[in-house]
Write an enzyme that holds these catalytic residues in place. Sequence first.
Site, PDB file in Angstrom:
ATOM      1  N   CYS A 128       0.853  -1.194   0.000  1.00  0.00           N
ATOM      2  CA  CYS A 128       0.000   0.000   0.000  1.00  0.00           C
ATOM      3  C   CYS A 128       0.886   1.240   0.000  1.00  0.00           C
ATOM      4  O   CYS A 128       1.949   1.248   0.634  1.00  0.00           O
ATOM      5  CB  CYS A 128      -0.895  -0.006   1.235  1.00  0.00           C
ATOM      6  SG  CYS A 128      -1.951   1.446   1.337  1.00  0.00           S
ATOM      7  N   ASP A 328      -5.728   9.988   8.917  1.00  0.00           N
ATOM      8  CA  ASP A 328      -6.343  10.304   7.626  1.00  0.00           C
ATOM      9  C   ASP A 328      -6.527  11.799   7.406  1.00  0.00           C
ATOM     10  O   ASP A 328      -6.998  12.216   6.345  1.00  0.00           O
ATOM     11  CB  ASP A 328      -7.690   9.581   7.494  1.00  0.00           C
ATOM     12  CG  ASP A 328      -7.533   8.071   7.435  1.00  0.00           C
ATOM     13  OD1 ASP A 328      -8.532   7.358   7.614  1.00  0.00           O
ATOM     14  OD2 ASP A 328      -6.395   7.603   7.235  1.00  0.00           O
ATOM     15  N   ARG A 420     -12.052   7.534  -4.827  1.00  0.00           N
ATOM     16  CA  ARG A 420     -12.268   6.400  -3.930  1.00  0.00           C
ATOM     17  C   ARG A 420     -12.977   6.825  -2.640  1.00  0.00           C
ATOM     18  O   ARG A 420     -13.690   6.059  -2.019  1.00  0.00           O
ATOM     19  CB  ARG A 420     -10.932   5.759  -3.530  1.00  0.00           C
ATOM     20  CG  ARG A 420     -10.211   4.967  -4.616  1.00  0.00           C
ATOM     21  CD  ARG A 420      -9.061   4.184  -3.972  1.00  0.00           C
ATOM     22  NE  ARG A 420      -9.499   3.681  -2.663  1.00  0.00           N
ATOM     23  CZ  ARG A 420      -8.727   3.743  -1.561  1.00  0.00           C
ATOM     24  NH1 ARG A 420      -7.526   4.293  -1.619  1.00  0.00           N
ATOM     25  NH2 ARG A 420      -9.177   3.282  -0.407  1.00  0.00           N
TER      26      ARG A 420
HETATM   27  C1  EPZ Z   1      -8.633   1.961   8.775  1.00  0.00           C
HETATM   28  O1  EPZ Z   1      -7.712   1.086   8.123  1.00  0.00           O
HETATM   29  C2  EPZ Z   1      -9.061   2.980   7.704  1.00  0.00           C
HETATM   30  N1  EPZ Z   1      -9.638   2.287   6.575  1.00  0.00           N
HETATM   31  C3  EPZ Z   1      -7.843   3.775   7.235  1.00  0.00           C
HETATM   32  O2  EPZ Z   1      -8.313   4.805   6.350  1.00  0.00           O
HETATM   33  C4  EPZ Z   1      -7.190   4.446   8.426  1.00  0.00           C
HETATM   34  O3  EPZ Z   1      -6.013   5.080   8.003  1.00  0.00           O
HETATM   35  C5  EPZ Z   1      -6.846   3.403   9.502  1.00  0.00           C
HETATM   36  O4  EPZ Z   1      -8.012   2.654   9.870  1.00  0.00           O
HETATM   37  C6  EPZ Z   1      -6.283   4.026  10.760  1.00  0.00           C
HETATM   38  O5  EPZ Z   1      -7.160   4.957  11.285  1.00  0.00           O
HETATM   39  C7  EPZ Z   1     -10.933   1.890   6.629  1.00  0.00           C
HETATM   40  O6  EPZ Z   1     -11.620   2.039   7.615  1.00  0.00           O
HETATM   41  C8  EPZ Z   1     -11.492   1.253   5.404  1.00  0.00           C
HETATM   42  P1  EPZ Z   1      -5.607  -0.282  11.177  1.00  0.00           P
HETATM   43  P2  EPZ Z   1      -7.220  -0.269   8.855  1.00  0.00           P
HETATM   44  O7  EPZ Z   1      -5.728  -1.755  11.118  1.00  0.00           O
HETATM   45  O8  EPZ Z   1      -8.273  -0.802   9.719  1.00  0.00           O
HETATM   46  C9  EPZ Z   1      -1.149  -1.750  12.060  1.00  0.00           C
HETATM   47  C10 EPZ Z   1      -8.492   6.062   4.381  1.00  0.00           C
HETATM   48  O9  EPZ Z   1      -7.737   6.951   3.982  1.00  0.00           O
HETATM   49  N2  EPZ Z   1      -1.723  -3.107  11.962  1.00  0.00           N
HETATM   50  O10 EPZ Z   1      -6.333   0.432  12.248  1.00  0.00           O
HETATM   51  O11 EPZ Z   1      -6.652  -1.123   7.794  1.00  0.00           O
HETATM   52  C11 EPZ Z   1      -1.205  -1.015  10.718  1.00  0.00           C
HETATM   53  O12 EPZ Z   1      -0.131  -1.338   9.896  1.00  0.00           O
HETATM   54  C12 EPZ Z   1      -7.899   4.770   4.981  1.00  0.00           C
HETATM   55  O13 EPZ Z   1      -9.726   6.133   4.342  1.00  0.00           O
HETATM   56  C13 EPZ Z   1      -0.927  -4.179  12.283  1.00  0.00           C
HETATM   57  O14 EPZ Z   1       0.250  -4.030  12.632  1.00  0.00           O
HETATM   58  O15 EPZ Z   1      -6.027   0.314   9.747  1.00  0.00           O
HETATM   59  C14 EPZ Z   1      -1.234   0.437  11.163  1.00  0.00           C
HETATM   60  O16 EPZ Z   1       0.075   0.850  11.414  1.00  0.00           O
HETATM   61  C15 EPZ Z   1      -6.427   4.678   4.776  1.00  0.00           C
HETATM   62  N3  EPZ Z   1      -1.468  -5.420  12.176  1.00  0.00           N
HETATM   63  C16 EPZ Z   1      -2.034   0.378  12.460  1.00  0.00           C
HETATM   64  O17 EPZ Z   1      -1.985  -0.972  12.923  1.00  0.00           O
HETATM   65  C17 EPZ Z   1      -2.779  -5.627  11.798  1.00  0.00           C
HETATM   66  O18 EPZ Z   1      -3.240  -6.771  11.706  1.00  0.00           O
HETATM   67  C18 EPZ Z   1      -3.496   0.805  12.313  1.00  0.00           C
HETATM   68  O19 EPZ Z   1      -4.067   0.097  11.218  1.00  0.00           O
HETATM   69  C19 EPZ Z   1      -3.572  -4.513  11.499  1.00  0.00           C
HETATM   70  C20 EPZ Z   1      -3.020  -3.242  11.591  1.00  0.00           C
END
Ligand code: EPZ
Length: 445
Positions: A128, A328, A420
């Site tokens: 990503c 975001d 998107r």
């Molecule tokens: C949600 O993604 C949002 N997407 C993202 O918005 C947003 O940036 C993000 O939450 C954080 O607020 C949707 O809701 C569709 P996370 P998500 O799992 O759930 C780490 C936008 O612009 N992590 O909360 O995929 C990860 O790498 C998008 O609309 C792990 O390490 O994000 C990150 O550093 C972009 N292992 C942190 O946690 C995992 O299994 C938070 O990610 C999962 C996540």
Amino acid sequence: MRRDLEVLMDSFVIEGGRDLHGTITISGSKNASLPLMAGALLTDGEIALSDVPNLRDIRNMIGLLEELGCAVSHDIESPARQMKICVQSTKPSHARYEIVRTMRASICALGPMLARRGYARISMPGGCAIGDRPIDLHLRGLRELGADIHLDAGDIVATAKRLAGATIFLGGPFGSTVLGTANVMSAATLAHGVTVIECAACEPEIVELANLLNAMGANIRGAGTPRVTIEGVKELGGAEHRVMPDRIEAGTYLIAGAMTHSDLTIGNCPIDCLLSLEDRLKGCGVGVHCENGTRTTERATVEVKGADVRALRPVQVTTQPYPGFPTDLQAQLMSMLCLADGISVVTEKIYPERFLHVAELSRMGARLYRQGPTVVVHGVKQLIGAPVMASDLRASACLVLAGLAAEGTTNVNRVYHLDRGYENMEEKLNAVGAKIRRVDEGEVS
Ligand code: EPZ
């Protein structure tokens, strides 16, 4: 309406330096809608959603659900923005790479499908632009509920006779996970016994999902707090739900008003979910006023008072899980701080690599110095219009805001990223005085 393929090479041509005035009305939330739609996989009943935004990610999720045996009827191109989802067959349970690679959020079909069908095959999301996005916490949580999960030819294959309740710590190196919480919470609704999720994400989108699932007959307590308790039930029924307004879209336009020194009204604004942004805007000297008595409602009318602000004050900001400052909105706030009178510091604690907008802002004359997850922003008097390249959804919004405030013309290329997550962005901004044309990239290069 032009097909998704046709807009792939679109650009925005933005004439900068114009005040904005009037009202922008916020659409339904993308990040709430996606897990809500996947929730339909948990039942044979009909899920009726309203205020679903007309976005490319939503259309991709419709495509995914249809591939997974759902009938989806909708009129998201009409003001009602209604959608009805009903599972017709539980046989097709493979979310193919071709769909998942267009939208990582496809992963939120994993938990609901596994819990309802005992089997799910989902392509593992790849790389990503905003950085590393593993799903280890999703898989860990589902394994703790008793699922057997292995990787096969790039697909996650999950099986379970009936999931069993468990106490799960779902925190990772960057704190909680939003879609990981959505997946495990959804799956636990049909598990045998009680599940406790510790270090659950507290985002408003998780509360939205819990509200829908409880309306379907689930038994979820504590959504919106770090500890969520789910008592499993045998089955779930249909339900209706109105999607909350998009807090990130609202935040983007509040920042647009502030950095163009405009008095701009935001309607249908979930200001109560944006207190961290309001705090930073106040720090910069920008007031946010709610129409009488609407502050605590989910759909407030809010005015950002930018016109009287002679110079924006510099601030420090660090992104954190909700209710901290949202990652975001990091790029959009950075574009504003480029114009502050002094030195600001932006630290990205959720996606430490989420800085593809930095080089593009520098092309517009911004003075930015990055050290790992931190960017030092030396404010400048003026940004200068230039051709720039969008790289991901929120970076594109940041460049559009910079173009609105800049002197001269800015061409933002590859605005398909914007489509998107922002509904009719150029129409909404042009209606309040901006001058944005959507053109084919060939016309500007
Ligand atoms: C949600 O993604 C949002 N997407 C993202 O918005 C947003 O940036 C993000 O939450 C954080 O607020 C949707 O809701 C569709 P996370 P998500 O799992 O759930 C780490 C936008 O612009 N992590 O909360 O995929 C990860 O790498 C998008 O609309 C792990 O390490 O994000 C990150 O550093 C972009 N292992 C942190 O946690 C995992 O299994 C938070 O990610 C999962 C996540």
